[in-house]
Design a protein around this motif. Structure first.
Motif, short mmCIF file in Angstrom:
data_model
loop_
_atom_site.label_atom_id
_atom_site.label_comp_id
_atom_site.label_asym_id
_atom_site.label_seq_id
_atom_site.Cartn_x
_atom_site.Cartn_y
_atom_site.Cartn_z
N SER A 128 0.83 -1.20 0.00
CA SER A 128 0.00 0.00 0.00
C SER A 128 0.86 1.25 0.00
N TYR A 129 0.35 2.28 -0.62
CA TYR A 129 1.05 3.57 -0.56
C TYR A 129 0.06 4.71 -0.79
N VAL A 130 0.52 5.92 -0.47
CA VAL A 130 -0.30 7.12 -0.67
C VAL A 130 0.34 7.93 -1.79
N MET A 131 -0.47 8.16 -2.81
CA MET A 131 0.03 8.87 -3.99
C MET A 131 -0.44 10.32 -3.92
N ASN A 132 0.43 11.26 -4.29
CA ASN A 132 0.04 12.68 -4.28
C ASN A 132 -0.48 13.05 -5.66
N GLU A 133 -1.77 13.26 -5.73
CA GLU A 133 -2.39 13.58 -7.02
C GLU A 133 -2.73 15.06 -7.01
N PRO A 134 -2.44 15.81 -8.08
CA PRO A 134 -2.81 17.24 -8.06
C PRO A 134 -4.32 17.39 -7.86
N MET A 135 -4.74 18.47 -7.21
CA MET A 135 -6.18 18.69 -7.05
C MET A 135 -6.82 18.89 -8.42
N GLY A 136 -6.13 19.59 -9.32
CA GLY A 136 -6.64 19.79 -10.68
C GLY A 136 -6.58 21.25 -11.06
N VAL A 137 -7.75 21.85 -11.31
CA VAL A 137 -7.80 23.27 -11.65
C VAL A 137 -8.21 24.03 -10.38
N ALA A 138 -7.30 24.86 -9.90
CA ALA A 138 -7.53 25.53 -8.62
C ALA A 138 -7.76 27.03 -8.81
N LEU A 139 -8.55 27.58 -7.89
CA LEU A 139 -8.75 29.04 -7.87
C LEU A 139 -8.10 29.58 -6.61
N ILE A 140 -7.24 30.59 -6.78
CA ILE A 140 -6.60 31.23 -5.62
C ILE A 140 -7.06 32.69 -5.55
N ILE A 141 -7.66 33.06 -4.43
CA ILE A 141 -8.18 34.42 -4.26
C ILE A 141 -7.37 35.11 -3.16
N GLY A 142 -6.82 36.29 -3.46
CA GLY A 142 -5.95 36.96 -2.49
C GLY A 142 -6.55 38.24 -1.93
N PRO A 143 -6.04 38.71 -0.78
CA PRO A 143 -6.48 39.98 -0.19
C PRO A 143 -5.51 41.12 -0.57
N TRP A 144 -5.74 42.32 -0.01
CA TRP A 144 -4.93 43.47 -0.41
C TRP A 144 -3.77 43.76 0.53
#
Ligand code: NAD
Length: 488
Positions: A128-144
Motif C-alpha cells: 500500500s502507498y499514498v500517492m500525491n495527485e494534483p487537485m486539478g484546476v484551482a482558484l486562488i483568491i488573495g487579499p490586499w
C-alpha cells in the motif's frame, strides 16, 4: 469527469442540459468571455502536461527568476498601494515567496514520492502507498494587505503539486495587481496559470458558479470567506479558507516587559497594523500595565520617530473606507499614545488605547489597523473570558518567563497558531503549517504543507495475483471463526 460533461465543456454536448451540466451554461451572461479560457485550462490540465517533476521544477524556477526581474517594479507598486519600504517588502512579500520557492525546489522530488503505508493482515500480500495527485484546476483568491505574498505563496504550492491555477488578486491594491498580472502573463501561458482582474464580488461568483474548480484557496475576511464557502459547497468543491479574526496578546506579570513591548509594537504596527496575525489587542496584568505602556511608547518612538507620517518605515491605510472604519474606533477608550490622523494622506498614527469597554465595536471587530487596545486583567479566568468573546483566533500570543504558564495558556486558548514570547513571526517559518481554525479559517499551507494542501492524497493498494484465497469469496458460511482471527 464523465464524457457528457466533457463534451459540454468542449461545447459539443447535444443532449438535454441537466443539473450536472449547470457549470457549462455557455449562454449565460458570463458566456464565452471567461468560460472559454477555463475550458482550455481544464483540457490542458487533463492532458497531463503539468504533472511531471521536470515541468513543475521548471515553472518554479521561472517564477523565481520573474521575481528577480520584477523586484523594482513590485517595490514601486507596493509603495504606491501601501507605502511599504523595499526592506519591508522583502521580508514580508518578495523574500518570503522566494524562500518558499527555494524550499519547494529543494524538496519537491521527495514531496512528490508516494509514501509507503502498512498493509493489514486481511489484505496480505498486498502493498500500500499514498500517492500525491494534483487537485486539478484551482482558484486562488488573495487579499490586499500583502497582495503579492498572499497570492503568490499559495501559487508556489499549487505549481509544486502539479495544478493549473486561476489567480484573482484584490482590486484594492491596484498597482501590485497590475504588476503581478504583467509578470504572470509574461512567464506562464493562460491555459496553465490564468490571471483575472476585477471586483471580487462580481468576478468570483461568476467564476465559481459557472465553472467547477477542483479546489479553492481563499485568503481574506471571514465575512467573504463564508460567501466563498457557500459557493464551493454548492458544487462540493474543497476549500482552504485563510481568514481573519482578533488575535489576542497576553502579557503576564513575569514577562520581560521591555522585550514584549518591542515585539508587540513591531508586529502590531508593521504594515500599519493591516496584518492578519497582528496582535489585535493586549491583555496585560494590572500590576505591569504602566510599565508596559511606557515601554510600548518608547518602542514606537524609536521605530517610527515622533513624526510617523513622514517616517520611511511606516505604512499607510489602504483606502478611505478602511480609514473611516478605523478612525471610528478612536473614541472607544482613552488615547495614551498617538491618535493623529490625516485622511488625505490615509495616515493614522500608531495609537494605544486604554480603558476600553469590552462592549465597544473595537473589541468586536478585527481592528486590522494601527490601533491597539490595552486591557488589564487579574486572573487567567478573567482574561480567558475576554478572549472567548471572539473564539478561535488566527493566532494567540503569550509573554511570560514561566515555561509552565506558557503551556497552560496554549492549552487554554484554541487558535490557528501561537507564539510564546513572540508575535506573528511564526508565519514566516515555512516549516510550520499556517492557517486558522473555526472563525479564522480551515486548512493550512507554507512549505510542504502547501504541497499537501494542493494535493489529493490518493490511497493505493497493489495486490499480486499469485495468492487469491477462497476465504475472501462466497460462500462465506462457516468462515466466521477465521474472520475473527484475521480482523481484530
Ligand atoms: P476581502 O474578504 O474583502 O477580500 C478578499 C478577496 O475576496 C479579494 O480578492 C476580493 O476581491 C474578494 N471578494 C470580495 N468580495 C467578494 C465576494 N462577495 N465574493 C467573492 N470574492 C469576494 O478581504 P480583504 O479586505 O482583502 O483582506 C482583509 C481580511 O483578510 C482581514 O480580515 C484579514 O484578517 C484577512 N486576512 C487573512 C489572512 C490569513 O492568512 N489568514 C491573510 C491576510 C488577510
Amino acid at each position: 469527469m464523465g464524457k457528457e460533461h466533457r463534451d459540454c465543456e468542449n461545447g459539443n454536448f447535444k443532449g438535454e442540459i441537466t443539473d450536472s451540466h449547470r457549470f457549462c451554461k455557455l449562454h449565460s451572461s458570463f458566456g464565452f468571455m471567461l468560460l472559454e479560457p477555463l475550458n482550455y485550462m481544464r483540457r490542458y490540465y487533463e492532458s497531463g502536461a503539468t504533472q511531471s517533476f521536470s515541468f513543475r521544477k521548471e515553472q518554479l524556477k521561472k517564477l523565481k527568476q520573474a521575481i528577480v526581474k520584477y523586484e523594482k517594479e513590485l517595490y514601486a507598486a507596493l509603495y504606491s498601494d501601501l507605502k511599504k519600504s523595499p526592506e519591508e517588502c522583502w521580508v514580508t512579500e518578495l523574500g518570503m515567496v522566494t524562500a518558499e520557492i527555494n524550499a519547494a525546489l529543494k524538496s519537491l522530488h521527495r514531496w512528490m514520492k508516494p509514501q509507503k503505508a502498512g498493509t493489514n493482515l486481511l489484505n496480505f500480500p498486498s502493498s500500500s502507498y499514498v500517492m500525491n495527485e494534483p487537485m486539478g484546476v484551482a482558484l486562488i483568491i488573495g487579499p490586499w494587505n500583502y497582495p503579492f505574498q498572499l497570492l503568490i505563496n499559495p501559487l508556489v504550492g499549487a505549481i509544486a503539486a502539479g495544478n493549473c491555477v486561476v489567480l484573482k488578486a484584490s482590486e484594492f491594491a491596484p498597482a501590485t495587481d497590475s504588476v503581478m498580472k504583467k509578470m504572470i502573463e509574461e512567464i506562464f501561458p493562460k491555459e496553465y496559470i490564468l490571471y483575472m482582474q476585477g471586483e471580487g464580488a462580481l468576478i468570483v461568483p461568476q467564476l465559481m458558479n459557472y465553472f467547477r474548480f477542483d479546489f479553492v484557496f481563499y485568503t481574506g475576511s471571514t465575512a467573504v470567506g463564508k460567501i466563498v464557502y457557500k459557493m464551493a459547497a454548492e458544487h462540493l468543491v474543497p476549500v482552504t479558507l485563510e481568514l481573519g479574526g482578533k488575535s489576542p496578546c497576553v502579557v503576564e506579570v513575569d514577562a520581560n516587559i521591555k522585550v514584549a513591548a518591542r515585539r508587540i509594537a513591531m508586529t502590531k504596527f508593521s504594515n500599519a497594523g493591516q496584518m492578519c496575525v497582528a496582535p489585535d489587542y493586549v491583555l496585560v496584568q494590572q500590576s505591569v500595565k504602566e510599565k508596559f505602556i511606557e515601554s510600548l511608547r518608547g518602542a514606537l518612538l524609536s521605530f517610527f520617530s515622533n513624526k510617523p507620517e513622514e517616517d520611511y518605515n511606516y505604512c499607510r491605510i489602504i483606502n478611505e473606507k478602511q480609514f473611516d472604519r478605523l478612525t471610528g474606533y478612536l473614541n472607544s477608550g482613552k488615547i495614551v499614545h498617538g491618535g493623529r490622523t490625516d485622511r488625505g494622506k490615509l495616515f493614522i498614527e500608531p495609537t494605544i488605547l486604554e480603558n476600553v469597554s469590552l462592549d465597544t465595536q473595537v473589541m468586536k471587530d478585527e481592528v486590522f489597523g494601527p490601533i491597539l487596545p490595552v486591557i488589564t486583567f487579574e486572573t487567567m479566568d478573567e482574561a480567558k473570558q475576554i478572549i472567548q468573546q471572539n473564539p478561535n483566533p488566527l493566532a494567540f500570543y503569550v509573554y511570560t518567563s514561566s515555561r509552565k504558564r506558557g503551556i497552560e495558556w496554549l492549552n487554554a486558548i484554541p487558535s490557528g497558531g501561537a507564539c510564546i514570547n513572540n508575535s506573528s513571526w511564526h508565519l514566516t517559518n515555512h516549516h510550520l503549517p499556517f492557517g486558522g481554525r473555526g472563525f479564522s479559517g480551515m486548512g493550512n499551507y507554507h512549505g510542504k504543507y502547501s504541497f499537501d494542501t494542493f494535493s489529493h492524497k490518493k490511497a493505493v493498494m497493489k495486490t499480486p495475483t499469485w495468492f487469491d484465497p477462497n476465504l475472501k469469496y462466497p460462500p462465506f458460511k462457516g468462515m466466521l471463526k477465521w474472520y475473527k482471527k484475521i480482523i481484530r
